[in-house]
Design a protein around this motif. Sequence first.
Motif, PDB file in Angstrom:
ATOM      1  N   VAL A  25       0.730  -1.142   0.015  1.00  0.00           N
ATOM      2  CA  VAL A  25      -0.020   0.156   0.105  1.00  0.00           C
ATOM      3  C   VAL A  25       0.908   1.255   0.027  1.00  0.00           C
ATOM      4  CG1 VAL A  25      -2.081  -1.153   0.948  1.00  0.00           C
ATOM      5  CG2 VAL A  25      -0.494  -0.100   2.388  1.00  0.00           C
ATOM      6  N   PRO A  45      -5.496   4.487   8.317  1.00  0.00           N
ATOM      7  CA  PRO A  45      -6.054   5.247   7.312  1.00  0.00           C
ATOM      8  C   PRO A  45      -7.326   4.794   6.505  1.00  0.00           C
ATOM      9  CG  PRO A  45      -3.917   4.983   6.722  1.00  0.00           C
ATOM     10  CD  PRO A  45      -4.118   4.230   7.874  1.00  0.00           C
ATOM     11  N   ARG A  46      -8.306   5.467   6.387  1.00  0.00           N
ATOM     12  CA  ARG A  46      -9.677   5.116   5.814  1.00  0.00           C
ATOM     13  C   ARG A  46      -9.551   4.098   4.744  1.00  0.00           C
ATOM     14  NH1 ARG A  46     -14.562   3.692   7.077  1.00  0.00           N
ATOM     15  NH2 ARG A  46     -16.178   4.129   5.949  1.00  0.00           N
ATOM     16  N   ALA A  47      -8.570   4.477   3.877  1.00  0.00           N
ATOM     17  CA  ALA A  47      -8.395   3.695   2.542  1.00  0.00           C
ATOM     18  C   ALA A  47      -8.038   2.305   2.956  1.00  0.00           C
ATOM     19  CB  ALA A  47      -7.420   4.367   1.756  1.00  0.00           C
ATOM     20  N   VAL A  48      -7.179   2.173   4.013  1.00  0.00           N
ATOM     21  CA  VAL A  48      -6.930   0.873   4.384  1.00  0.00           C
ATOM     22  C   VAL A  48      -8.003   0.126   5.112  1.00  0.00           C
ATOM     23  CG1 VAL A  48      -5.338  -0.502   6.156  1.00  0.00           C
ATOM     24  CG2 VAL A  48      -4.257   1.364   4.685  1.00  0.00           C
ATOM     25  N   GLU A  49      -8.594   0.766   5.843  1.00  0.00           N
ATOM     26  CA  GLU A  49      -9.934   0.301   6.455  1.00  0.00           C
ATOM     27  C   GLU A  49     -10.854  -0.264   5.494  1.00  0.00           C
ATOM     28  OE1 GLU A  49     -13.443   1.905   9.585  1.00  0.00           O
ATOM     29  OE2 GLU A  49     -11.586   2.978   9.319  1.00  0.00           O
ATOM     30  N   LEU A  50     -10.920   0.472   4.320  1.00  0.00           N
ATOM     31  CA  LEU A  50     -12.029  -0.083   3.372  1.00  0.00           C
ATOM     32  C   LEU A  50     -11.381  -0.979   2.173  1.00  0.00           C
ATOM     33  CD1 LEU A  50     -13.045   3.818   2.099  1.00  0.00           C
ATOM     34  CD2 LEU A  50     -14.596   1.963   3.293  1.00  0.00           C
ATOM     35  N   LEU A  51     -10.154  -1.155   2.105  1.00  0.00           N
ATOM     36  CA  LEU A  51      -9.544  -2.043   1.230  1.00  0.00           C
ATOM     37  C   LEU A  51      -9.509  -3.401   1.849  1.00  0.00           C
ATOM     38  CD1 LEU A  51      -7.604  -2.417  -1.225  1.00  0.00           C
ATOM     39  CD2 LEU A  51      -5.708  -1.869  -0.099  1.00  0.00           C
TER      40      LEU A  51
END
Length: 72
Positions: A25, A45-51
């Motif tokens: 990432v 990070p929100r992106a990691v949480e969503l991914l």
Amino acid sequence: MMTPDQCRAHLTRLEISQQAFARLVGITPQHFRKMLRQVDPLEIPRAVELLLPLLTPARIRRLVRELEADQD
């Protein structure tokens, strides 16, 4: 908000190390470890949480192979 324990559980499910996922990432392994520490963790990070919930072990293996091929 994803907790460090939830993040670690996803990594276990995906059969990937913290270091390999951090490289995948685009963050340093040291920064990722700080996000997962037990005391005073950095915010995930929100992106990691969503991914993380969207990935599968097979997809992770393919992404890691592609990343390694790009680095050669």
